[in-house]
Design a protein around this motif. Sequence first.
Motif, PDB file in Angstrom:
ATOM      1  N   LEU A 160       0.874  -1.175   0.000  1.00 12.20           N
ATOM      2  CA  LEU A 160       0.000   0.000   0.000  1.00 12.20           C
ATOM      3  C   LEU A 160       0.906   1.218   0.000  1.00 12.20           C
ATOM      4  CD1 LEU A 160      -3.125  -0.271   0.034  1.00 12.20           C
ATOM      5  CD2 LEU A 160      -1.946  -2.281   0.911  1.00 12.20           C
ATOM      6  N   LEU A 277      -2.459  -1.387   7.422  1.00 19.24           N
ATOM      7  CA  LEU A 277      -3.459  -0.608   6.705  1.00 19.24           C
ATOM      8  C   LEU A 277      -4.071   0.518   7.519  1.00 19.24           C
ATOM      9  CD1 LEU A 277      -3.081  -3.025   4.759  1.00 19.24           C
ATOM     10  CD2 LEU A 277      -5.473  -2.715   4.140  1.00 19.24           C
ATOM     11  N   LYS A 281      -4.289   4.245   5.821  1.00 19.87           N
ATOM     12  CA  LYS A 281      -5.634   4.748   5.538  1.00 19.87           C
ATOM     13  C   LYS A 281      -5.992   5.934   6.425  1.00 19.87           C
ATOM     14  CE  LYS A 281      -7.564   0.821   3.166  1.00 19.87           C
ATOM     15  NZ  LYS A 281      -8.775   0.008   2.902  1.00 19.87           N
ATOM     16  N   ASN A 290      -2.858   0.487  -4.076  1.00 18.06           N
ATOM     17  CA  ASN A 290      -2.467  -0.909  -3.871  1.00 18.06           C
ATOM     18  C   ASN A 290      -1.562  -1.311  -5.026  1.00 18.06           C
ATOM     19  OD1 ASN A 290      -2.294  -3.672  -3.553  1.00 18.06           O
ATOM     20  ND2 ASN A 290      -4.475  -3.994  -3.261  1.00 18.06           N
ATOM     21  N   ASP A 303      -7.111   1.614  -3.376  1.00 18.29           N
ATOM     22  CA  ASP A 303      -7.012   0.881  -2.114  1.00 18.29           C
ATOM     23  C   ASP A 303      -8.368   0.753  -1.429  1.00 18.29           C
ATOM     24  OD1 ASP A 303      -7.451   3.412  -1.130  1.00 18.29           O
ATOM     25  OD2 ASP A 303      -5.842   3.345   0.359  1.00 18.29           O
TER      26      ASP A 303
END
Length: 340
Positions: A160, A277, A281, A290, A303
Motif C-alpha cells: 500500500l 493498513l 488509511k 495498492n 485501495d
Amino acid sequence: MTTALALTQGDPAGIGPEITLRAWLAREEHGLAPFFVIGDPDFLKNIAARLGLAVPLADATPENAADAFAHALPVMRLPDGLTVAAEPGRPDPASAAGTLASIEEAVRLVQAGRAPALVTNPIAKHVLYEAGFRHPGHTEYLAALAAEPGEAPPTPVMLLWSAELAVVPVTIHVALRRVPDLLTADLVVETARIVDRDMRARFGLRAPRLVLAGLNPHAGEAGTMGTEDRDVLAPAIEALRAEGIAITGPHPADTLFHARARATYDVALAPTHDQALIPIKTIAFDEGVNVTLGLPFLRTSPDHGTAFDIAGKGLAKPDSLIAALKLAGRLTRTQEGASA
C-alpha cells in the motif's frame, strides 16, 4: 509509439464505472498517462448519461488508445461478445463472466507487451464466489494468470503506497488468531526479499530502507509480552541483513508511523493486516494505491472496494484510482528509463 495503460472494468455494479469516467475527465488536471478500459462501451455510455458526465467513448485497441485518449475515453470491448447489464448498487453473479474476462484480457495484453502496466478496478469476491470463482482473491487470481503453464504461481506481495507512507502486511486476509502460526521466519524473509527487489526494479530505489514492526506490544518487551518478536522476527531480520538487505526491527508498532519515524525508511512491513493498513488509511485515505509486488508485470489498483452502497449515486470519488493511474504511469516511465 506511446502505449496506454490497461484498466479493468471491475464489478460493474460497484463504483468502478463511475470512477473510471471521472478519472478520464480529470486526465489533464492530474497529467494522467493514457489508459483504456476493457469493458462494455454501451454500459459505460449508459452510466455516463445516468450520472450526467460528458464523456465521449471511442472503440480502441491497445495500439491506438493513446491517440484517442485526448478526446475520448478509449474502450476495448470485452472478448467473445460479452456485454454488461448490471444495475449500480445491485451486485449480481451474472456479471462475473465479464468481470473476469476483463481481468484475463488485461493480463494477456501486459504479458504480450501490448500494454505497459495493469490497473484494476475493484471487484467483490463474494459475487464471484457465487459464480464459481475459486481463488482466494483478486491478487491471487492475477498471480495464477501470470504463471507459465506447469509452473507454480509467483508469490504476490501487497504494497500500500502513498507519497507519505508505504506499507506491506506480511499476513493479509486471515483471522488475527491465526497470525502467530502463519508468521514464520521464512515468510518474513520471502516477503522482504520481494519488497527489496521490486522497490529497486520498479520504484528505482538503489538501496531501499525497510523496517519491520513487531507483532506484540513493545515488540514483545524482550519476550515478556510474547516470544514471536524474539524467536521469529529477529532471526528473520538477521538473515535478511546477512544478504545485504537494509532492514531493521522488530520495532514497536505504536511508534513506527509518526512523521519523524516515517522519514527513516521507505517501506514498513507489518506482521498483521491492520497494523499496516490502519496507518496508511489514516494518513492517505483517498490517495493510497495498492501495488502488487512479485508479479512479472506492474499492477496497481485503488485501495478501496466496490462501495455498492454509493454506486450510481454520483458520490464516488476517483482520487484513489487517479493515484493508481498516476503511479502506474510513473513506474512505467521509471522502468523504461532503466532499460533504455
